[in-house]
Design an enzyme around this catalytic site. Structure first.
Site, PDB file in Angstrom:
ATOM      1  N   CYS A 128       0.841  -1.205   0.000  1.00 18.32           N
ATOM      2  CA  CYS A 128       0.000   0.000   0.000  1.00 18.32           C
ATOM      3  C   CYS A 128       0.879   1.260   0.000  1.00 18.32           C
ATOM      4  CB  CYS A 128      -0.979  -0.032   1.170  1.00 18.32           C
ATOM      5  SG  CYS A 128      -2.349   1.130   0.957  1.00 18.32           S
ATOM      6  N   HIS A 230      -3.482  -5.263   0.407  1.00 21.84           N
ATOM      7  CA  HIS A 230      -2.981  -5.663   1.723  1.00 21.84           C
ATOM      8  C   HIS A 230      -3.054  -7.190   1.891  1.00 21.84           C
ATOM      9  CE1 HIS A 230      -2.493  -1.798   3.914  1.00 21.84           C
ATOM     10  NE2 HIS A 230      -3.362  -1.363   3.016  1.00 21.84           N
ATOM     11  N   GLU A 232      -1.611  -8.950   4.065  1.00 19.25           N
ATOM     12  CA  GLU A 232      -1.626  -9.288   5.497  1.00 19.25           C
ATOM     13  C   GLU A 232      -3.031  -9.254   6.084  1.00 19.25           C
ATOM     14  OE1 GLU A 232      -1.877  -4.889   5.733  1.00 19.25           O
ATOM     15  OE2 GLU A 232      -0.934  -6.345   4.380  1.00 19.25           O
TER      16      GLU A 232
END
Length: 261
Positions: A128, A230, A232
């Site tokens: 990001c 993202h 994660e």
């Protein structure tokens, strides 16, 4: 980037995750967000969990370190995290009313660290804002507010800064496609800016259906990837975990090379 590298990393990543020896597990630097009003530095837990799950040992790198080269020496790989926007002055951009969360100390620290990371042979993963940091450090510029130029057919972030989900199309001949084993993936997206064009040394390898650039890979660095989404935030999705596993395996190899010197 070395196209002969083996990106089928699930077994290797699982093995690394069970290792306990500090001589084996790679140390992964995770850039911390700007200092809070309480005086604390922090990073969202998803980055830490993803690195640990893939077999790495995470440490937070707060902004403001006067000598970023010291940080480079301390880690085997780097994750540039999300967060507030870069100051437009860093890429010769004009002020924009949607720019938010600017922190000059963090900008200066991460841009300096990114330039060092791109000159080094240690694996680097930008996520990001981290993608945007790597792009600006490489001489690129940014789309300051995605809806201004791409509309809202695809939401990259919902109202109140809530994440959104959408599909991403990946080039079949890319290292990223080889890494995760597919050319289309559903991602969690949480951004309102994006890179405008790939700067020198980077190749665009994934886009959203509206044309927003979603991933780039470095053409010369041993292991350099930048993702606008993202991974994660998709901890249960094995496709996203493979990105972190490949990253940790590359950092592990780099660590072993250093130990053999």
């Amino acid at each position: 980037m070395n196209s002969s590298r083996n990106f089928n990393t699930t077994t290797a990543g699982t093995a690394l995750a069970t290792q306990k020896s500090p001589l084996v597990c790679p140390i992964i630097g995770i850039t911390a967000y700007k200092q809070q009003e309480t005086g604390n530095f922090y990073a969202p837990v998803g980055y830490v969990n993803a690195v640990r799950r893939a077999g790495g040992v995470p440490i937070l790198l707060p902004p403001g370190e006067p000598d970023p080269a010291v940080l480079m020496e301390a880690v085997d790989g780097l994750v540039f995290t999300g967060g507030g926007d870069l100051d437009p002055v860093t890429y010769n951009g004009a002020p924009h009313p949607k720019v938010y969360g600017v922190d000059s100390e963090r900008d200066a620290s991460e841009l300096a660290l990114a330039k060092l990371a791109l000159m080094a042979d240690k694996p680097v993963l930008g996520i990001c804002r981290g993608l945007e940091v790597l792009m600006v450090a490489s001489g690129g510029d940014l789309v300051q507010h995605v809806p201004d130029e791409f509309g809202e057919t695809i939401l990259h972030r919902q109202e109140l800064l809530i994440p959104a989900e959408h599909r991403v199309h990946i080039l079949p001949d890319s290292q990223l496609a080889s890494m995760i084993g597919t050319t289309e993936i559903s991602v969690v997206s949480w951004h309102h800016q994006a890179v405008r064009t790939a700067p020198l040394g980077w190749r665009v390898v994934a886009k959203a259906p509206d044309g927003v650039i979603e991933a780039l890979e470095h053409e010369d660095h041993p292991w350099g990837f930048a993702l606008q989404w993202h991974p994660e935030l998709s901890p249960a999705d094995p496709l996203h975990l493979r990105i972190f596993e490949a990253f940790i395996v590359a950092a592990h190899e780099r660590k072993l090379e250093g130990l053999r010197v």
